[in-house]
Design an enzyme around this catalytic site. Sequence first.
Site, PDB file in Angstrom:
ATOM      1  N   ASP A  67       0.822  -1.221   0.000  1.00  0.00           N
ATOM      2  CA  ASP A  67       0.000   0.000   0.000  1.00  0.00           C
ATOM      3  C   ASP A  67       0.848   1.260   0.000  1.00  0.00           C
ATOM      4  O   ASP A  67       2.073   1.207   0.177  1.00  0.00           O
ATOM      5  CB  ASP A  67      -0.962  -0.013   1.207  1.00  0.00           C
ATOM      6  CG  ASP A  67      -0.297  -0.448   2.498  1.00  0.00           C
ATOM      7  OD1 ASP A  67       0.942  -0.439   2.566  1.00  0.00           O
ATOM      8  OD2 ASP A  67      -1.020  -0.791   3.453  1.00  0.00           O
ATOM      9  N   ASN A 136      -7.686  -3.270  14.149  1.00  0.00           N
ATOM     10  CA  ASN A 136      -9.043  -3.536  13.678  1.00  0.00           C
ATOM     11  C   ASN A 136      -9.087  -4.718  12.706  1.00  0.00           C
ATOM     12  O   ASN A 136     -10.091  -4.941  12.039  1.00  0.00           O
ATOM     13  CB  ASN A 136      -9.630  -2.281  13.012  1.00  0.00           C
ATOM     14  CG  ASN A 136      -8.811  -1.819  11.812  1.00  0.00           C
ATOM     15  OD1 ASN A 136      -7.881  -2.498  11.395  1.00  0.00           O
ATOM     16  ND2 ASN A 136      -9.173  -0.667  11.259  1.00  0.00           N
ATOM     17  N   HIS A 138      -7.205  -5.075  10.021  1.00  0.00           N
ATOM     18  CA  HIS A 138      -6.905  -4.787   8.608  1.00  0.00           C
ATOM     19  C   HIS A 138      -5.625  -5.465   8.162  1.00  0.00           C
ATOM     20  O   HIS A 138      -4.725  -5.730   8.961  1.00  0.00           O
ATOM     21  CB  HIS A 138      -6.913  -3.277   8.313  1.00  0.00           C
ATOM     22  CG  HIS A 138      -5.731  -2.497   8.807  1.00  0.00           C
ATOM     23  ND1 HIS A 138      -5.751  -1.119   8.923  1.00  0.00           N
ATOM     24  CD2 HIS A 138      -4.495  -2.873   9.210  1.00  0.00           C
ATOM     25  CE1 HIS A 138      -4.583  -0.711   9.356  1.00  0.00           C
ATOM     26  NE2 HIS A 138      -3.802  -1.735   9.541  1.00  0.00           N
ATOM     27  N   GLU A 143      -9.568  -2.141   5.133  1.00  0.00           N
ATOM     28  CA  GLU A 143     -10.199  -1.823   6.403  1.00  0.00           C
ATOM     29  C   GLU A 143     -11.476  -2.650   6.599  1.00  0.00           C
ATOM     30  O   GLU A 143     -12.040  -3.164   5.626  1.00  0.00           O
ATOM     31  CB  GLU A 143     -10.557  -0.330   6.428  1.00  0.00           C
ATOM     32  CG  GLU A 143      -9.341   0.600   6.306  1.00  0.00           C
ATOM     33  CD  GLU A 143      -8.573   0.775   7.615  1.00  0.00           C
ATOM     34  OE1 GLU A 143      -8.350  -0.228   8.320  1.00  0.00           O
ATOM     35  OE2 GLU A 143      -8.180   1.913   7.924  1.00  0.00           O
TER      36      GLU A 143
HETATM   37  P1  PGA Z   1       2.262  -2.056  12.818  1.00  0.00           P
HETATM   38  O1  PGA Z   1       1.114  -1.969  11.736  1.00  0.00           O
HETATM   39  O2  PGA Z   1       3.231  -3.108  12.339  1.00  0.00           O
HETATM   40  O3  PGA Z   1       2.875  -0.696  12.842  1.00  0.00           O
HETATM   41  O4  PGA Z   1       1.596  -2.437  14.107  1.00  0.00           O
HETATM   42  C1  PGA Z   1       0.539  -3.128  11.237  1.00  0.00           C
HETATM   43  C2  PGA Z   1      -0.650  -2.787  10.373  1.00  0.00           C
HETATM   44  O5  PGA Z   1      -1.346  -1.797  10.664  1.00  0.00           O
HETATM   45  O6  PGA Z   1      -0.887  -3.512   9.401  1.00  0.00           O
END
Ligand code: PGA
Length: 250
Positions: A67, A136, A138, A143
């Site tokens: 992304d 959440n 994702h 999302e």
């Molecule tokens: P993080 O993010 O590794 O910074 O916890 C993971 C994500 O949001 O996919």
Amino acid sequence: MRIYQEADYEAMSLRAARIMAAEVVRKPDCVLGLATGSTPVGAYRQLSQWNQEGHLSFREVRTVNLDEYKGLEPTHDQSYRYFMQVNFFDHLDILRENTHVPNGMAADADAECKRYDELIRSLGYADLQLLGIGHNGHIGFNEPGSAFVAPTHVVDLTERTIEANSRFFASADDVPRQAMTMGIGCIMAARRILMVVSGEDKAQAIYDAFCGPIDPKCPASILQLHPDVVLVGDKAALHKLVEAGVSVCG
Ligand code: PGA
């Protein structure tokens, strides 16, 4: 599905790096699907070290990132292109032209999403797709919603994601409201998925993803349908799975 439970972040990162290195050794021109966020940084550091020590070459490796924020220049210090350069690519013998991140500055974002999907298809999809998981549920910036979205697409980030990512920006107001993300289609088309997770704050998301129903309200739950998932986590992140009786290695 194989689950490795490691003592802490360092051990989790080493395990993940070993699995990624094995893929590169097995197939020197493999396609790696890559992720940003704080969780994979330790694995990237370890792989960079092995590369610099001459144990592992990325000369032929191709990469596709999950992304990118919409509206951030590749040189912006919060863009995911910049993150990948600083945390990984700049320390490797990988060729810049073999590394792919959606162009967040494309004038026509929908056309850019189509181009990105086509590119991943033309590379034959990822041999190994690295994933983190959001609080959440994702994956990438897919999302929670009412449906799983297959193609690469533009997303409106949820308040929870904006809040989580605001730690990297001067304030929550500076976090872009939209991003482009690889959809569930390309993620599920990867031959192998490697999910990395660390910390108690992710324990519920991991439990929901792998013990809950397959539901777009928890996008990672789609991975229950993937034939080859490796989950590498530290004790804190995996404890709800273990308490639920799911068997783990390590
Ligand atoms: P993080 O993010 O590794 O910074 O916890 C993971 C994500 O949001 O996919």
